[in-house]
Design a protein around this motif. Structure first.
Motif, mmCIF file in Angstrom:
data_model
loop_
_atom_site.group_PDB
_atom_site.id
_atom_site.type_symbol
_atom_site.label_atom_id
_atom_site.label_comp_id
_atom_site.label_asym_id
_atom_site.label_seq_id
_atom_site.Cartn_x
_atom_site.Cartn_y
_atom_site.Cartn_z
ATOM 1 N N PRO A 47 -16.638 -12.605 1.882
ATOM 2 C CA PRO A 47 -16.858 -13.438 0.695
ATOM 3 C C PRO A 47 -16.108 -12.997 -0.557
ATOM 4 O O PRO A 47 -15.933 -13.793 -1.481
ATOM 5 C CB PRO A 47 -18.381 -13.338 0.478
ATOM 6 N N PHE A 48 -15.668 -11.736 -0.629
ATOM 7 C CA PHE A 48 -15.081 -11.269 -1.892
ATOM 8 C C PHE A 48 -13.805 -10.445 -1.739
ATOM 9 O O PHE A 48 -13.015 -10.366 -2.685
ATOM 10 C CB PHE A 48 -16.109 -10.435 -2.668
ATOM 11 N N ALA A 49 -13.583 -9.814 -0.611
ATOM 12 C CA ALA A 49 -12.444 -8.892 -0.473
ATOM 13 C C ALA A 49 -11.114 -9.638 -0.438
ATOM 14 O O ALA A 49 -11.014 -10.738 0.114
ATOM 15 C CB ALA A 49 -12.606 -8.050 0.781
ATOM 16 N N LYS A 50 -10.099 -9.019 -1.027
ATOM 17 C CA LYS A 50 -8.753 -9.588 -1.034
ATOM 18 C C LYS A 50 -7.781 -8.698 -0.252
ATOM 19 O O LYS A 50 -7.040 -9.167 0.598
ATOM 20 C CB LYS A 50 -8.264 -9.780 -2.470
ATOM 21 N N ARG A 51 -7.796 -7.426 -0.582
ATOM 22 C CA ARG A 51 -6.986 -6.453 0.155
ATOM 23 C C ARG A 51 -7.949 -5.484 0.824
ATOM 24 O O ARG A 51 -8.865 -4.969 0.177
ATOM 25 C CB ARG A 51 -6.040 -5.712 -0.789
ATOM 26 N N VAL A 52 -7.758 -5.258 2.114
ATOM 27 C CA VAL A 52 -8.704 -4.460 2.895
ATOM 28 C C VAL A 52 -7.950 -3.381 3.662
ATOM 29 O O VAL A 52 -6.853 -3.610 4.182
ATOM 30 C CB VAL A 52 -9.503 -5.358 3.872
ATOM 31 N N HIS A 53 -8.561 -2.216 3.734
ATOM 32 C CA HIS A 53 -7.995 -1.039 4.405
ATOM 33 C C HIS A 53 -8.759 -0.837 5.714
ATOM 34 O O HIS A 53 -9.972 -0.628 5.706
ATOM 35 C CB HIS A 53 -8.177 0.164 3.463
ATOM 36 N N ILE A 54 -8.062 -0.908 6.846
ATOM 37 C CA ILE A 54 -8.707 -0.773 8.152
ATOM 38 C C ILE A 54 -8.229 0.511 8.835
ATOM 39 O O ILE A 54 -7.021 0.718 8.998
ATOM 40 C CB ILE A 54 -8.417 -1.988 9.057
ATOM 41 N N ASP A 55 -9.182 1.353 9.210
ATOM 42 C CA ASP A 55 -8.869 2.609 9.888
ATOM 43 C C ASP A 55 -8.906 2.440 11.398
ATOM 44 O O ASP A 55 -9.835 1.830 11.941
ATOM 45 C CB ASP A 55 -9.894 3.681 9.513
ATOM 46 N N ILE A 56 -7.912 3.002 12.076
ATOM 47 C CA ILE A 56 -7.975 3.162 13.524
ATOM 48 C C ILE A 56 -7.736 4.633 13.833
ATOM 49 O O ILE A 56 -7.140 5.355 13.024
ATOM 50 C CB ILE A 56 -6.954 2.285 14.284
#
Length: 214
Positions: A25-34
């Motif tokens: 609902p609010f995030a624009k840039r997201v950091h995803i860890d693998i």
């Protein structure tokens, strides 16, 4: 101008889906860890299971010992940015070139003990340098503000590079980090572990963009 990027760090697909749903609902840039369970003790979700809303700008932080084994899958996802670690044993310049050839930004992460001058050749090539101040594979780390000194050293090598920070970002230190020339504040538990993540996201965004008073 600095930006807040909520972090997704999950071990199962159910946890990942829940994180995506909470942030959508609010995030624009997201950091995803693998991670691969080797570079870091945690074995997080892998690239083959990732997905995200099309409106997101996604940075993938690959905490893996051999990015070459993951690169094709990561490139197929077409994220905004792929970050690998400076401490790997593979050809870092070749990885940067492969990522950029696919039209994707390339970044490198530095652990606390890594000195920027030891990888000046790579810093000159990348679009993003992330200062890692947390614990590999875990949320809720501590922001070691002494690491801010690295930004001056990094900018001396590549003045145009974007600076990211991962580890311990919260309402108490976000303004200091932004004033220290961090462009992207990757925020884990301060957003993920609260009842109203959108409210904290908005508070953090206002905090990092406020004007100081003399």
């Amino acid at each position: 101008m600095a930006i807040v990027a909520p972090t997704i760090l999950t071990e199962t697909l159910d946890e990942y889906k829940a994180s995506v749903d909470r942030l959508s609902p609010f995030a624009k840039r997201v950091h995803i860890d693998i991670s691969d369970g080797e570079f870091t003790p945690a074995f997080l979700l892998g690239e083959a299971q990732l997905y995200w809303p099309k409106e997101w700008e996604v940075d993938i932080h690959a905490m893996v010992s051999r990015p070459s084994e993951h690169i094709d899958g990561l490139l197929n996802l077409k994220p905004n940015l792929i970050i690998f670690h400076a401490e790997i044993k593979e050809d870092r310049a070749a990885l940067v070139q492969q990522i950029k050839a696919a039209g994707i930004k390339a970044g490198v992460a530095l652990l606390k003990t890594t000195v920027p001058s030891t990888l000046a050749d790579v810093i000159k090539l990348v679009d993003h340098v992330m200062i890692f101040s947390g614990e590999l594979g875990k949320n809720g780390g501590t922001a070691s503000l002494m690491q801010l000194e690295k930004i001056r050293l990094i900018k001396a090598i590549n003045p145009a590079v974007e600076i990211g920070w991962d580890g311990g970002v919260n309402i108490e230190n976000a303004y200091t980090l932004a004033q220290g020339n961090v462009n992207v504040l990757n925020v884990g538990s301060a957003i993920s572990d609260v009842d109203d993540p959108a409210e904290i996201y908005n508070v953090l965004t206002k905090e990092i963009n406020k004007h100081g008073v003399i």
